[in-house]
Design a protein around this motif. Structure first.
Motif, PDB file in Angstrom:
ATOM      1  N   THR A 200       0.844  -1.185   0.000  1.00 38.68           N
ATOM      2  CA  THR A 200       0.000   0.000   0.000  1.00 38.68           C
ATOM      3  C   THR A 200       0.886   1.245   0.000  1.00 38.68           C
ATOM      4  OG1 THR A 200      -0.176  -0.005   2.412  1.00 38.68           O
ATOM      5  CG2 THR A 200      -1.927  -1.122   1.184  1.00 38.68           C
ATOM      6  N   GLU A 201       0.307   2.354  -0.437  1.00 41.20           N
ATOM      7  CA  GLU A 201       1.069   3.594  -0.534  1.00 41.20           C
ATOM      8  C   GLU A 201       0.935   4.415   0.750  1.00 41.20           C
ATOM      9  OE1 GLU A 201       1.256   4.994  -4.982  1.00 41.20           O
ATOM     10  OE2 GLU A 201      -0.830   4.586  -4.404  1.00 41.20           O
ATOM     11  N   ARG A 202       2.080   4.724   1.333  1.00 37.91           N
ATOM     12  CA  ARG A 202       2.120   5.566   2.526  1.00 37.91           C
ATOM     13  C   ARG A 202       2.319   7.027   2.140  1.00 37.91           C
ATOM     14  NH1 ARG A 202       1.706   6.899   7.478  1.00 37.91           N
ATOM     15  NH2 ARG A 202       3.462   7.387   8.827  1.00 37.91           N
TER      16      ARG A 202
ATOM     17  N   ARG B  21       1.468  13.445  -0.582  1.00 42.90           N
ATOM     18  CA  ARG B  21       0.336  13.238   0.340  1.00 42.90           C
ATOM     19  C   ARG B  21       0.570  11.986   1.149  1.00 42.90           C
ATOM     20  NH1 ARG B  21      -1.005  17.971  -0.027  1.00 42.90           N
ATOM     21  NH2 ARG B  21      -2.299  18.708  -1.713  1.00 42.90           N
TER      22      ARG B  21
ATOM     23  N   HIS C  33      -0.547   8.965   3.738  1.00 45.40           N
ATOM     24  CA  HIS C  33      -1.720   8.146   4.028  1.00 45.40           C
ATOM     25  C   HIS C  33      -1.379   7.164   5.137  1.00 45.40           C
ATOM     26  CE1 HIS C  33      -3.796   9.477   0.381  1.00 45.40           C
ATOM     27  NE2 HIS C  33      -2.638   9.335  -0.241  1.00 45.40           N
ATOM     28  N   ASP C  34      -2.359   6.876   5.994  1.00 46.06           N
ATOM     29  CA  ASP C  34      -2.203   5.815   6.980  1.00 46.06           C
ATOM     30  C   ASP C  34      -2.381   4.480   6.278  1.00 46.06           C
ATOM     31  OD1 ASP C  34      -1.800   7.500   9.159  1.00 46.06           O
ATOM     32  OD2 ASP C  34      -3.951   7.714   9.511  1.00 46.06           O
ATOM     33  N   THR C  35      -1.615   3.491   6.718  1.00 52.88           N
ATOM     34  CA  THR C  35      -1.725   2.156   6.135  1.00 52.88           C
ATOM     35  C   THR C  35      -1.296   1.122   7.166  1.00 52.88           C
ATOM     36  OG1 THR C  35      -1.013   0.716   4.344  1.00 52.88           O
ATOM     37  CG2 THR C  35       0.571   2.338   5.087  1.00 52.88           C
TER      38      THR C  35
END
Length: 177
Positions: free
Chosen positions: A102-104, A113, A115-117
């Motif tokens: 997933t992209e953090r 930007r 993101h929480d992951t």
């Protein structure tokens, strides 16, 4: 190829002298250095060092903080041997996402930007050329610095490792357990 040649010479010298690990730092925003260190040489980022050198007034770094990744290069490892042989092909961002990463940190037209992951493998975008960004938009360069720091530092501090770079310029990070 000068950087690669220098590192290969260092590796050969170290192995002849029974040294099996070398460590050094590099700026996490400089993608070409990340590619050399992680992809071509097979090193692993094991620590995120905030403002490691303090203020630097040279032409490349003026106005920016001196965060660094501490790279560990295990000279006799299969990871390094595969990288040096060119058999460890990096994957694209999309290929990593298809595998469950997933992209953090994502690069957008407005800037990076965060993101929480919760994924065990995360991707952290890096600017194409931070030297150009610093030259033309110091405010954006500072945003990149702070966002990459926010994405990487806590993950690496908790045991994560920066293990690669996608073909399109994102760190591949294995999150610690």
């Amino acid at each position: 190829g000068i950087g690669t040649s220098l590192k290969l010479h260092q590796r050969a010298w170290a192995l002849r002298h029974d040294i099996d690990r070398i460590v050094w730092t590099f700026d996490p925003l400089v993608r070409r250095n990340a590619r050399l260190n992680l992809v071509k040489l097979g090193g692993v980022g094991v620590e995120y060092l905030v403002d490691f050198y303090g203020v630097m007034d040279d032409a490349l770094n003026a106005g920016d903080e001196s965060d660094r990744i501490l790279l560990q290069w295990d000279l006799a490892s299969s990871r390094v041997a595969d990288a040096l042989a060119g058999t460890a092909s990096p994957l694209s961002r999309d290929e990593w996402l298809a595998l469950g990463a997933t992209e953090r940190l994502v690069a957008t037209d407005e800037g990076p930007r965060l993101h929480d992951t919760e994924s065990p493998v995360i991707l952290v975008a890096v600017p194409d050329d931070i030297v150009d960004v610093r030259r033309f938009d110091l405010a954006l360069a500072k945003v990149w610095r702070l966002q990459v720091r926010a994405a990487l530092e806590p993950v690496v501090r908790a045991g994560g490792r920066v293990v690669g770079l996608t073909t399109d310029g994102s760190y591949v990070v294995e999150v610690g357990s």
